[in-house]
Design a protein around this motif. Structure first.
Motif, PDB file in Angstrom:
ATOM      1  N   GLN A 146       0.465  -0.937  14.455  1.00  0.00           N
ATOM      2  CA  GLN A 146      -0.292  -1.125  13.301  1.00  0.00           C
ATOM      3  C   GLN A 146      -0.264  -1.672  12.165  1.00  0.00           C
ATOM      4  O   GLN A 146      -2.116  -1.057  11.776  1.00  0.00           O
ATOM      5  CB  GLN A 146       0.192   0.880  12.990  1.00  0.00           C
ATOM      6  N   PHE A 147       0.362  -2.331  11.563  1.00  0.00           N
ATOM      7  CA  PHE A 147      -0.152  -2.710  10.648  1.00  0.00           C
ATOM      8  C   PHE A 147       0.178  -4.545  10.263  1.00  0.00           C
ATOM      9  O   PHE A 147       0.306  -4.631   9.076  1.00  0.00           O
ATOM     10  CB  PHE A 147       1.048  -1.516   9.214  1.00  0.00           C
TER      11      PHE A 147
ATOM     12  N   PHE B 213      -4.618   4.000   5.976  1.00  0.00           N
ATOM     13  CA  PHE B 213      -4.733   3.137   6.323  1.00  0.00           C
ATOM     14  C   PHE B 213      -5.130   2.944   8.199  1.00  0.00           C
ATOM     15  O   PHE B 213      -5.660   1.951   8.509  1.00  0.00           O
ATOM     16  CB  PHE B 213      -3.498   2.287   6.298  1.00  0.00           C
ATOM     17  N   ILE B 214      -4.747   3.821   8.522  1.00  0.00           N
ATOM     18  CA  ILE B 214      -4.267   3.995  10.276  1.00  0.00           C
ATOM     19  C   ILE B 214      -6.229   4.059  10.661  1.00  0.00           C
ATOM     20  O   ILE B 214      -6.571   3.399  11.523  1.00  0.00           O
ATOM     21  CB  ILE B 214      -4.177   5.027  10.728  1.00  0.00           C
TER      22      ILE B 214
ATOM     23  N   SER C 157      -6.551   1.090   1.976  1.00  0.00           N
ATOM     24  CA  SER C 157      -5.978   2.602   1.685  1.00  0.00           C
ATOM     25  C   SER C 157      -7.041   2.397   0.813  1.00  0.00           C
ATOM     26  O   SER C 157      -6.880   2.879   0.003  1.00  0.00           O
ATOM     27  CB  SER C 157      -4.475   2.356   1.445  1.00  0.00           C
TER      28      SER C 157
ATOM     29  N   LYS D  79      -2.091   7.642   2.126  1.00  0.00           N
ATOM     30  CA  LYS D  79      -2.381   6.754   2.118  1.00  0.00           C
ATOM     31  C   LYS D  79      -2.129   5.722   3.284  1.00  0.00           C
ATOM     32  O   LYS D  79      -2.864   4.530   3.734  1.00  0.00           O
ATOM     33  CB  LYS D  79      -0.943   5.916   1.745  1.00  0.00           C
ATOM     34  N   GLN D  80      -1.172   5.769   4.543  1.00  0.00           N
ATOM     35  CA  GLN D  80      -0.910   6.161   5.792  1.00  0.00           C
ATOM     36  C   GLN D  80      -1.844   6.063   6.475  1.00  0.00           C
ATOM     37  O   GLN D  80      -2.650   5.234   7.008  1.00  0.00           O
ATOM     38  CB  GLN D  80       0.986   6.131   5.727  1.00  0.00           C
TER      39      GLN D  80
ATOM     40  N   SER E  66       0.866  -1.051  -0.375  1.00  0.00           N
ATOM     41  CA  SER E  66      -0.095  -0.003   0.498  1.00  0.00           C
ATOM     42  C   SER E  66       0.912   1.153  -0.083  1.00  0.00           C
ATOM     43  O   SER E  66       1.026   1.877  -0.427  1.00  0.00           O
ATOM     44  CB  SER E  66      -1.036  -0.216   1.088  1.00  0.00           C
ATOM     45  N   PHE E  67       1.441   1.519   0.845  1.00  0.00           N
ATOM     46  CA  PHE E  67       2.247   2.777   1.371  1.00  0.00           C
ATOM     47  C   PHE E  67       3.515   2.602   1.768  1.00  0.00           C
ATOM     48  O   PHE E  67       4.129   1.736   2.352  1.00  0.00           O
ATOM     49  CB  PHE E  67       1.547   3.680   2.151  1.00  0.00           C
ATOM     50  N   ALA E  68       4.608   4.089   1.383  1.00  0.00           N
ATOM     51  CA  ALA E  68       5.516   3.746   1.680  1.00  0.00           C
ATOM     52  C   ALA E  68       5.982   4.440   2.935  1.00  0.00           C
ATOM     53  O   ALA E  68       5.804   5.617   3.061  1.00  0.00           O
ATOM     54  CB  ALA E  68       6.357   4.686   0.496  1.00  0.00           C
TER      55      ALA E  68
END
Lengths: 193, 292
Positions: free
Chosen positions: A175-176, B153-154, B159, B149-150, A160-162
């Motif tokens: 968190q992930f 997601f949180i 996302s 995006k992060q 998803s994200f960097a």
């Protein structure tokens, strides 16, 4: 068929035995002393008597300890607030020291990272690695660059994200995480813009 | 709520950018090395790189956009600054570390204008934890989008919210930051954030080592609870040493926040343009100096 049924009966009995052990000493006693079996009310009365005696002695049963643990884990913020006001300064210091040691423990704890290649980039073997929670994400990038012998590696969390290189790995994991693993996808070029 | 958000969105800082003499040719006028700009709190410092290069391009001793093996970064009083945090957050962090913003000649003046002084420097290696400033014009945009995006997601557990924006909407979203269009920004950011998030995207600046560390991003669950800042005190003070909460104030967007403020309410009103809520722990002594 009968065998299956038998085995089912066996499992039933096994299950009941498991349940009984979980239920505690009362059922065990009914087995060892068939005279008690006849009157379940007597057992209940006795149990109530024991629990009363225990409460008089100030001893808590296993169940209540469990409840306490559960409630401490999911304690409401109001309860926390009440506890805070009740504790003295010395106790607060003790709590702070405990928190400090707990955080230090957390820092030394290791978490699992699962690496997933994207595209034609080489696959890491083994694909799961352990890393200290206190490290920044830059360490993961550096590790990948060294293992893959590449100048640039693009990393993504959960496809998803960097994350930023400064982010703490422990916090990212908390968190992930997916099944207690932080899933890091990597690519030689930009994969998710 | 929109009124508060608009006021925050319009918040600005006086920034004085001084350029290291090593960038300029010998004999260049000294005034060229100083740039005074009014910068929104809700932006990145590197958004002003084109302006800086443009200002000094006639006096540059080399081509900074095509020079290999050279890195640029910002410093404040010799300490590297991370451009990847909003300008307002950087300023609040420096306040927390008791940084001085006045020059020796200004220190006794009561009405001196506070400038956030940053120094653009160059070197062959980059200080650790500083993200390099690239020549590409969309570096800030790409970084910012990944931050969102992060955040998405949180907030939502995936996302999808931001990824389902159309190309036009994504462009409009970034353009709203550059052109300071509050309406467009609010419209798109509201699409991404739910009214009852799963977690709150929060970044806490500690009072120590702000140049290199002191940043934490705790996980704060919102399912079924609406904690106040005091309730998450333990997460706020994630430092290893014992800290007395009473000797610190919480600052968000340059404003002192009471400890009994509900976190969700604070997030919805005070979140930054990258979707995160930045909280800075400021020692009470520093607060009286800067935020009287």
């Amino acid at each position: 068929m009968s065998r299956i049924l038998e085995s089912e009966n066996e499992t039933e009995s096994d299950e009941s035995s498991i349940i009984s052990t979980n239920n505690g000493t009362a059922t065990e006693r009914t087995r060892n002393h068939p005279e008690i079996k006849s009157s379940t009310h007597t057992v209940q009365n006795r149990l109530e008597l024991f629990s009363r005696r225990l409460s008089q002695l100030g001893l808590a049963s296993d169940a209540s300890v469990d409840q306490q643990l559960d409630s401490s884990a999911s304690s409401t913020y109001e309860q926390k607030e009440m506890n805070k006001t009740n504790t003295s300064t010395a106790e607060q210091k003790n709590i702070a020291t405990e928190q400090k040691s707990r955080r230090e423990e957390q820092d030394t704890q290791k978490i699992q990272i699962k690496f997933q290649p994207i595209g034609s980039i080489a696959q890491l073997k083994p694909s799961v690695c352990k890393i200290s929670m206190s490290q920044p994400f830059a360490m993961v990038i550096l590790f990948l660059k060294r293992r893959l012998k590449m100048d640039y590696v693009y990393c993504y969390i959960n496809n998803s994200f960097a994350p930023t290189p400064q982010q703490n790995i422990g916090e990212l994991w908390t968190q992930f995480k997916v099944s207690d693993e932080l899933i890091v996808s990597y690519c030689a070029s930009v994969a998710f813009g | 709520m929109n009124e508060i958000r608009q006021l925050i969105w319009n918040g600005e800082l006086n920034v004085l950018v001084s350029i290291d003499p090593s960038f300029l040719m010998k004999g260049s006028p000294k005034e060229m090395a100083v740039l005074r700009i009014r910068v929104p709190r809700e932006t990145y410092l590197i958004n002003y790189m084109p302006l800086i290069w443009d200002r000094i391009q006639d006096f540059l001793s080399f081509d900074p956009l095509n020079e290999k093996g050279k890195y640029f970064w910002f410093e404040h009083n010799g300490r590297p600054i991370r451009w990847n945090y909003p300008v307002g957050v950087l300023f609040d962090g420096l306040v927390a570390s008791n940084a001085t913003f006045a020059t020796p000649s200004e220190i006794h003046l009561e009405n001196a204008i506070t400038f956030f002084r940053v120094h653009l420097v160059m070197g062959e290696s980059l200080p650790s934890t500083v993200i390099p400033i690239l020549s590409s014009s969309n570096q800030a945009e790409k970084f910012w989008f990944h931050q969102w995006k992060q955040v998405c997601f949180i907030l939502n557990g995936s996302s999808k919210g931001i990824m389902s924006l159309s190309v036009n909407e994504s462009r409009k979203f970034w353009r709203s930051v550059i052109t300071r269009n509050f309406h467009d920004f609010t419209e798109i950011s509201n699409k991404i954030s739910p009214s009852r998030p799963r977690h709150v995207p929060i970044i806490i600046q500690n009072h120590k080592d702000l140049g290199t560390g002191g940043i934490s991003q705790p996980t704060i669950r919102m399912a079924g609870v609406n904690p106040t800042l005091r309730d998450i005190e333990e997460e706020v003070f994630s430092a290893k040493e014992i800290i007395d909460a009473e000797s610190y104030v919480i600052v968000a967007q340059g404003i002192e926040i009471p400890w009994d403020t509900a976190l969700l309410d604070l997030y919805l009103k005070f979140r930054s343009f990258d979707g995160f809520l930045y909280i800075t722990l400021v020692p009470k002594i520093s607060v009286t100096k800067i935020f009287p």
